[in-house]
Design an enzyme around this catalytic site. Structure first.
Site, PDB file in Angstrom:
ATOM      1  N   ASP A  38       0.880  -1.180   0.000  1.00 32.77           N
ATOM      2  CA  ASP A  38       0.000   0.000   0.000  1.00 32.77           C
ATOM      3  C   ASP A  38       0.910   1.220   0.000  1.00 32.77           C
ATOM      4  OD1 ASP A  38      -2.230   1.863   0.574  1.00 32.77           O
ATOM      5  OD2 ASP A  38      -3.323   0.047   1.097  1.00 32.77           O
ATOM      6  N   ASP A  61       3.701   1.548  -4.789  1.00 35.25           N
ATOM      7  CA  ASP A  61       2.646   2.199  -5.557  1.00 35.25           C
ATOM      8  C   ASP A  61       2.354   1.312  -6.763  1.00 35.25           C
ATOM      9  OD1 ASP A  61       1.155   3.812  -7.312  1.00 35.25           O
ATOM     10  OD2 ASP A  61       2.086   5.647  -6.543  1.00 35.25           O
ATOM     11  N   ASN A  88      -6.530  -5.665  -5.608  1.00 37.63           N
ATOM     12  CA  ASN A  88      -7.560  -4.967  -4.828  1.00 37.63           C
ATOM     13  C   ASN A  88      -7.358  -3.460  -4.780  1.00 37.63           C
ATOM     14  OD1 ASN A  88      -9.534  -4.629  -2.422  1.00 37.63           O
ATOM     15  ND2 ASN A  88      -7.574  -3.907  -1.604  1.00 37.63           N
ATOM     16  N   SER A 143     -16.270  -3.605  -9.170  1.00 30.52           N
ATOM     17  CA  SER A 143     -17.250  -2.842  -8.383  1.00 30.52           C
ATOM     18  C   SER A 143     -18.610  -2.964  -9.062  1.00 30.52           C
ATOM     19  CB  SER A 143     -16.819  -1.375  -8.374  1.00 30.52           C
ATOM     20  OG  SER A 143     -17.855  -0.560  -7.869  1.00 30.52           O
ATOM     21  N   TYR A 157     -14.002   5.853 -13.099  1.00 30.13           N
ATOM     22  CA  TYR A 157     -14.079   4.723 -12.170  1.00 30.13           C
ATOM     23  C   TYR A 157     -14.967   3.627 -12.753  1.00 30.13           C
ATOM     24  CZ  TYR A 157     -14.760   2.196  -7.743  1.00 30.13           C
ATOM     25  OH  TYR A 157     -14.815   1.230  -6.764  1.00 30.13           O
ATOM     26  N   LYS A 161     -13.376   0.041 -13.863  1.00 32.04           N
ATOM     27  CA  LYS A 161     -13.885  -1.168 -13.203  1.00 32.04           C
ATOM     28  C   LYS A 161     -14.546  -2.110 -14.221  1.00 32.04           C
ATOM     29  CE  LYS A 161     -12.719  -0.578  -8.868  1.00 32.04           C
ATOM     30  NZ  LYS A 161     -11.536  -1.322  -8.357  1.00 32.04           N
ATOM     31  N   PRO A 187     -17.795  -5.768  -5.555  1.00 31.65           N
ATOM     32  CA  PRO A 187     -18.485  -5.450  -4.292  1.00 31.65           C
ATOM     33  C   PRO A 187     -19.552  -4.388  -4.468  1.00 31.65           C
ATOM     34  CG  PRO A 187     -16.074  -5.224  -4.059  1.00 31.65           C
ATOM     35  CD  PRO A 187     -16.386  -5.313  -5.529  1.00 31.65           C
TER      36      PRO A 187
HETATM   37  P1  NAD Z   1      -9.819   1.674   0.569  1.00 28.56           P
HETATM   38  O1  NAD Z   1      -9.519   3.055   0.102  1.00 28.56           O
HETATM   39  O2  NAD Z   1     -10.182   1.467   1.979  1.00 28.56           O
HETATM   40  O3  NAD Z   1      -8.648   0.687   0.187  1.00 28.56           O
HETATM   41  C1  NAD Z   1      -7.980   0.750  -1.008  1.00 28.56           C
HETATM   42  C2  NAD Z   1      -6.530   0.682  -0.694  1.00 28.56           C
HETATM   43  O4  NAD Z   1      -5.795   0.801  -1.899  1.00 28.56           O
HETATM   44  C3  NAD Z   1      -6.129   1.842   0.236  1.00 28.56           C
HETATM   45  O5  NAD Z   1      -5.458   1.355   1.364  1.00 28.56           O
HETATM   46  C4  NAD Z   1      -5.277   2.675  -0.649  1.00 28.56           C
HETATM   47  O6  NAD Z   1      -4.251   3.371   0.039  1.00 28.56           O
HETATM   48  C5  NAD Z   1      -4.714   1.650  -1.625  1.00 28.56           C
HETATM   49  N1  NAD Z   1      -4.213   2.289  -2.817  1.00 28.56           N
HETATM   50  C6  NAD Z   1      -4.802   3.280  -3.520  1.00 28.56           C
HETATM   51  N2  NAD Z   1      -3.997   3.677  -4.513  1.00 28.56           N
HETATM   52  C7  NAD Z   1      -2.886   2.911  -4.441  1.00 28.56           C
HETATM   53  C8  NAD Z   1      -1.689   2.848  -5.186  1.00 28.56           C
HETATM   54  N3  NAD Z   1      -1.467   3.669  -6.205  1.00 28.56           N
HETATM   55  N4  NAD Z   1      -0.752   1.941  -4.831  1.00 28.56           N
HETATM   56  C9  NAD Z   1      -0.953   1.119  -3.775  1.00 28.56           C
HETATM   57  N5  NAD Z   1      -2.058   1.140  -3.033  1.00 28.56           N
HETATM   58  C10 NAD Z   1      -3.008   2.031  -3.355  1.00 28.56           C
HETATM   59  O7  NAD Z   1     -10.942   1.149  -0.354  1.00 28.56           O
HETATM   60  P2  NAD Z   1     -11.814  -0.161  -0.216  1.00 28.56           P
HETATM   61  O8  NAD Z   1     -13.199   0.310  -0.063  1.00 28.56           O
HETATM   62  O9  NAD Z   1     -11.225  -1.109   0.744  1.00 28.56           O
HETATM   63  O10 NAD Z   1     -11.664  -0.679  -1.691  1.00 28.56           O
HETATM   64  C11 NAD Z   1     -10.890  -1.814  -2.067  1.00 28.56           C
HETATM   65  C12 NAD Z   1     -11.247  -2.144  -3.504  1.00 28.56           C
HETATM   66  O11 NAD Z   1     -12.639  -2.423  -3.571  1.00 28.56           O
HETATM   67  C13 NAD Z   1     -11.001  -0.982  -4.457  1.00 28.56           C
HETATM   68  O12 NAD Z   1     -10.531  -1.470  -5.677  1.00 28.56           O
HETATM   69  C14 NAD Z   1     -12.378  -0.368  -4.610  1.00 28.56           C
HETATM   70  O13 NAD Z   1     -12.506   0.310  -5.836  1.00 28.56           O
HETATM   71  C15 NAD Z   1     -13.246  -1.609  -4.535  1.00 28.56           C
HETATM   72  N6  NAD Z   1     -14.636  -1.347  -4.124  1.00 28.56           N
HETATM   73  C16 NAD Z   1     -14.945  -0.837  -2.909  1.00 28.56           C
HETATM   74  C17 NAD Z   1     -16.272  -0.604  -2.578  1.00 28.56           C
HETATM   75  C18 NAD Z   1     -16.691  -0.026  -1.255  1.00 28.56           C
HETATM   76  O14 NAD Z   1     -17.856   0.370  -1.139  1.00 28.56           O
HETATM   77  N7  NAD Z   1     -15.851   0.025  -0.246  1.00 28.56           N
HETATM   78  C19 NAD Z   1     -17.274  -0.915  -3.492  1.00 28.56           C
HETATM   79  C20 NAD Z   1     -16.921  -1.443  -4.726  1.00 28.56           C
HETATM   80  C21 NAD Z   1     -15.593  -1.661  -5.031  1.00 28.56           C
END
Ligand code: NAD
Length: 252
Positions: A38, A61, A88, A143, A157, A161, A187
């Site tokens: 992360d 990254d 993820n 997503s 986005y 996705k 999700p």
């Molecule tokens: P989150 O922001 O809590 O976690 C995503 C993580 O990815 C974060 O810790 C962030 O720092 C990391 N990240 C972002 N850019 C990065 C980079 N360039 N390099 C390395 N790490 C990086 O989000 P989440 O809700 O846990 O989402 C996780 C996945 O699920 C994502 O792909 C998101 O699009 C998808 N998602 C989430 C939801 C939701 O409602 N939470 C719904 C649909 C899809």
């Protein structure tokens, strides 16, 4: 069905918090050695504490191809491969919805870089080891925005996705002969980070009730709901399933 991931090495991107942190915890609890990356060391340290001693964390990254290769090489060092890759890391990069004609090229690109290009770099780095062992699991996190429309209205986005879903299907067809399955989890809305919390608060009581009423199971999802679907795809129980996208959203 008891999933046992002992002896498996799993790379999970974006494990610093939210869904990736829960996936890391769940994979480690079932015996896998977890490597997660992360952007923030402090958050990663928290993940390592949750996972116990079967977890390695690195600041990487996912947009930096060279760093991604080096991370996968380090994670593969012991066994010569990684077994499971969960793409993820992602999200909306701090953006909010606005009309398409106001979107800058940089805003468009950054969302593709994190959500789609990162999955390309990681998959490319992981595949040679998986081919060598004749077994592998790649799970992409898309997503509901990739299947329908984005609740946030962020066009890039929704597009990135949806792109992950196409990437999943194509890669599954290419890699099946090597015993590698590629699947996708889409999700629904889950409150697990400041962005989703802000989104939830912005709906107000009425909007929140409407959102929950639109879900067949009448509740919001929890991080473990997503982790369970990912664990299944990563397991031997899912060995004849590939190219699929599973909506984990409580039913729409
Ligand atoms: P989150 O922001 O809590 O976690 C995503 C993580 O990815 C974060 O810790 C962030 O720092 C990391 N990240 C972002 N850019 C990065 C980079 N360039 N390099 C390395 N790490 C990086 O989000 P989440 O809700 O846990 O989402 C996780 C996945 O699920 C994502 O792909 C998101 O699009 C998808 N998602 C989430 C939801 C939701 O409602 N939470 C719904 C649909 C899809």
């Amino acid at each position: 069905m008891n999933i046992d991931l002992s002896g498996r090495t799993a790379v999970i991107t974006g494990g610093g918090h939210g869904l990736g942190q829960e996936m890391s915890r769940a994979f480690a609890a079932l015996g896998a050695t977890v490597w997660t990356c992360d952007l923030d060391q402090k958050e990663l340290d928290e993940t390592r504490d949750l996972c116990g001693d079967r977890c390695e964390v690195r600041v990487v990254d996912v947009r930096e191809r060279g760093d991604v290769s080096a991370f996968v090489a380090e994670a593969s060092k012991e066994s010569g491969r990684i077994d499971v890759l969960v793409n993820n890391a992602g999200g909306v990069a701090g953006q909010t919805g606005k009309p398409l004609e106001e979107i800058t090229e940089e805003e468009w690109r950054v969302i593709f870089d994190v959500n789609l290009n990162g999955a390309f770099y990681f998959s490319q780095a992981a595949i040679p080891g998986m081919k060598g062992s004749g077994w592998g699991r790649i799970i992409n996190i898309s997503s509901g925005a990739g299947l329908r429309v984005s609740l946030t209205g962020i066009q890039a986005y929704a597009s990135a996705k949806a792109g992950l879903i196409g990437f999943t299907r194509q890669l599954a067809s290419e890699l099946g002969p090597w015993g590698i399955t590629v699947n996708c989890v889409a999700p629904g809305f889950i409150r697990c980070n400041p962005m989703t919390e802000r989104q939830w608060q912005s709906y107000g009581t009425e909007g929140q009730e409407k959102l929950v009423a639109s879900i067949a199971t009448r509740r919001l999802g929890r991080p473990e709901d997503i982790a369970h679907a990912v664990l299944f795809f990563a397991s031997d129980f899912a060995s004849w399933i590939t190219g699929q996208t599973l909506a984990v959203d409580g039913g729409r």
